[in-house]
Design a protein around this motif. Structure first.
Motif, PDB file in Angstrom:
ATOM      1  N   LEU A 140      39.892 119.399 -14.482  1.00 58.64           N
ATOM      2  CA  LEU A 140      38.793 120.090 -14.448  1.00 58.64           C
ATOM      3  C   LEU A 140      37.796 120.330 -15.160  1.00 58.64           C
ATOM      4  O   LEU A 140      36.798 120.370 -14.701  1.00 58.64           O
ATOM      5  N   ALA A 141      38.520 121.143 -16.535  1.00 57.75           N
ATOM      6  CA  ALA A 141      37.398 120.421 -17.590  1.00 57.75           C
ATOM      7  C   ALA A 141      37.771 119.657 -18.852  1.00 57.75           C
ATOM      8  O   ALA A 141      37.758 120.146 -20.123  1.00 57.75           O
ATOM      9  N   SER A 142      38.721 118.457 -18.259  1.00 60.31           N
ATOM     10  CA  SER A 142      39.182 117.801 -19.465  1.00 60.31           C
ATOM     11  C   SER A 142      37.870 116.782 -19.818  1.00 60.31           C
ATOM     12  O   SER A 142      38.014 115.078 -19.259  1.00 60.31           O
ATOM     13  N   GLY A 143      36.651 116.653 -20.958  1.00 59.57           N
ATOM     14  CA  GLY A 143      36.299 116.002 -21.497  1.00 59.57           C
ATOM     15  C   GLY A 143      34.764 117.187 -21.024  1.00 59.57           C
ATOM     16  O   GLY A 143      34.445 117.978 -20.285  1.00 59.57           O
ATOM     17  N   PRO A 144      33.524 116.435 -21.788  1.00 64.11           N
ATOM     18  CA  PRO A 144      32.453 117.769 -21.767  1.00 64.11           C
ATOM     19  C   PRO A 144      31.578 117.904 -20.857  1.00 64.11           C
ATOM     20  O   PRO A 144      31.228 119.242 -20.119  1.00 64.11           O
ATOM     21  N   GLY A 145      30.600 116.832 -19.788  1.00 70.32           N
ATOM     22  CA  GLY A 145      30.956 117.002 -18.870  1.00 70.32           C
ATOM     23  C   GLY A 145      31.631 117.773 -18.181  1.00 70.32           C
ATOM     24  O   GLY A 145      30.820 118.633 -16.770  1.00 70.32           O
ATOM     25  N   ARG A 146      32.563 117.532 -17.501  1.00 71.85           N
ATOM     26  CA  ARG A 146      33.452 118.641 -16.254  1.00 71.85           C
ATOM     27  C   ARG A 146      33.509 119.646 -17.039  1.00 71.85           C
ATOM     28  O   ARG A 146      33.599 120.554 -16.316  1.00 71.85           O
ATOM     29  N   VAL A 147      33.386 120.179 -18.503  1.00 67.86           N
ATOM     30  CA  VAL A 147      33.700 121.468 -18.441  1.00 67.86           C
ATOM     31  C   VAL A 147      32.024 121.881 -18.543  1.00 67.86           C
ATOM     32  O   VAL A 147      31.827 123.246 -18.162  1.00 67.86           O
ATOM     33  N   GLY A 148      31.102 121.168 -18.701  1.00 68.14           N
ATOM     34  CA  GLY A 148      29.613 121.520 -18.319  1.00 68.14           C
ATOM     35  C   GLY A 148      29.784 122.098 -16.532  1.00 68.14           C
ATOM     36  O   GLY A 148      28.851 123.741 -16.600  1.00 68.14           O
ATOM     37  N   GLN A 149      30.411 121.387 -16.328  1.00 66.50           N
ATOM     38  CA  GLN A 149      30.384 121.382 -14.337  1.00 66.50           C
ATOM     39  C   GLN A 149      31.163 122.734 -14.218  1.00 66.50           C
ATOM     40  O   GLN A 149      31.136 123.497 -13.276  1.00 66.50           O
ATOM     41  N   ALA A 150      32.568 122.910 -14.552  1.00 67.47           N
ATOM     42  CA  ALA A 150      33.370 123.395 -14.714  1.00 67.47           C
ATOM     43  C   ALA A 150      32.726 125.564 -14.961  1.00 67.47           C
ATOM     44  O   ALA A 150      33.278 125.911 -14.131  1.00 67.47           O
ATOM     45  N   LEU A 151      31.787 125.347 -15.940  1.00 67.26           N
ATOM     46  CA  LEU A 151      31.178 126.332 -16.239  1.00 67.26           C
ATOM     47  C   LEU A 151      30.043 126.629 -16.220  1.00 67.26           C
ATOM     48  O   LEU A 151      29.146 127.725 -16.094  1.00 67.26           O
TER      49      LEU A 151
END
Length: 199
Positions: free
Chosen positions: A119-130
């Motif tokens: 879900l949030a394992s990488g900066p792009g995924r962090v941005g999308q998840a949040l």
């Protein structure tokens, strides 16, 4: 072991702040998780957006400290950073990965993914998840919609070189929780050999 943590002082160097943020819980509108991976970027660092001085795009990176710096990576992914050091310096910490703990169903819907580890394992995924976008640029990390919660337990910190960059890749400015399954990429065995408790 329970710990008492003072608030993060974002006016310090990005390397110091990147270390200190590991283990803190980052929430955006109540959704987020434990910060398990960060990277530091400084003004004299060729991989940093601030290396060539202020521009319209990177202006938030020059302060004041404790504010969000958001940029679009490869025209696809919004990446979340927090500004460090004194105003005008040009330094930030990239939030590379979270261990989801709050609002997992919302994160799954945003990511179109069920597995918590992805879900949030990488900066792009962090941005999308949040649900980060340009509107977060310049917002204070210690005010809504952001919330930072201090760690309750000791963690084992591991340090390694940054990843996904072509310049200054030798600098050991990537920090994480040792052996976390939520990292964007595992740290090398050499980095694990240098791991220490964060106290």
């Amino acid at each position: 072991m329970s710990l008492t943590r003072s608030p993060v002082n974002f006016a310090q160097s990005p390397q110091t702040v990147a270390r200190q943020l590991i283990g803190w819980t980052l929430l955006v509108d109540g959704i987020g998780g434990v910060i398990v991976e960060t990277e530091a970027y400084d003004m004299d660092d060729e991989a940093s957006h601030s290396f060539k001085g202020p521009t319209l795009r990177n202006a938030p990176m020059f302060g004041p400290p404790g504010r969000a710096y958001v940029y679009l990576s490869y025209g696809l992914h919004w990446c979340l950073n927090v500004v460090c050091q004194e105003a005008g310096h040009g330094a930030a910490v990239l939030i590379r990965a979270l261990e989801p703990t709050h609002g997992l169903e919302a994160m799954r819907a945003r990511r179109g993914c069920h597995r918590a580890e992805l879900l949030a394992s990488g900066p792009g995924r962090v941005g999308q998840a949040l649900a980060i976008d340009r509107s977060f640029n310049g917002l204070a990390f210690d005010e809504p919609p952001f919330e930072l919660l201090a760690p309750r337990d000791e963690i084992e910190l591991v340090v390694g070189v940054r990843i996904g960059i072509t310049k200054a890749g030798h600098l050991p400015w990537r920090f994480g929780i040792a052996n976390s399954p939520f990292l964007s990429k595992r740290f090398s065995e050499a980095a694990h050999g240098a791991a220490r408790d964060l106290v």
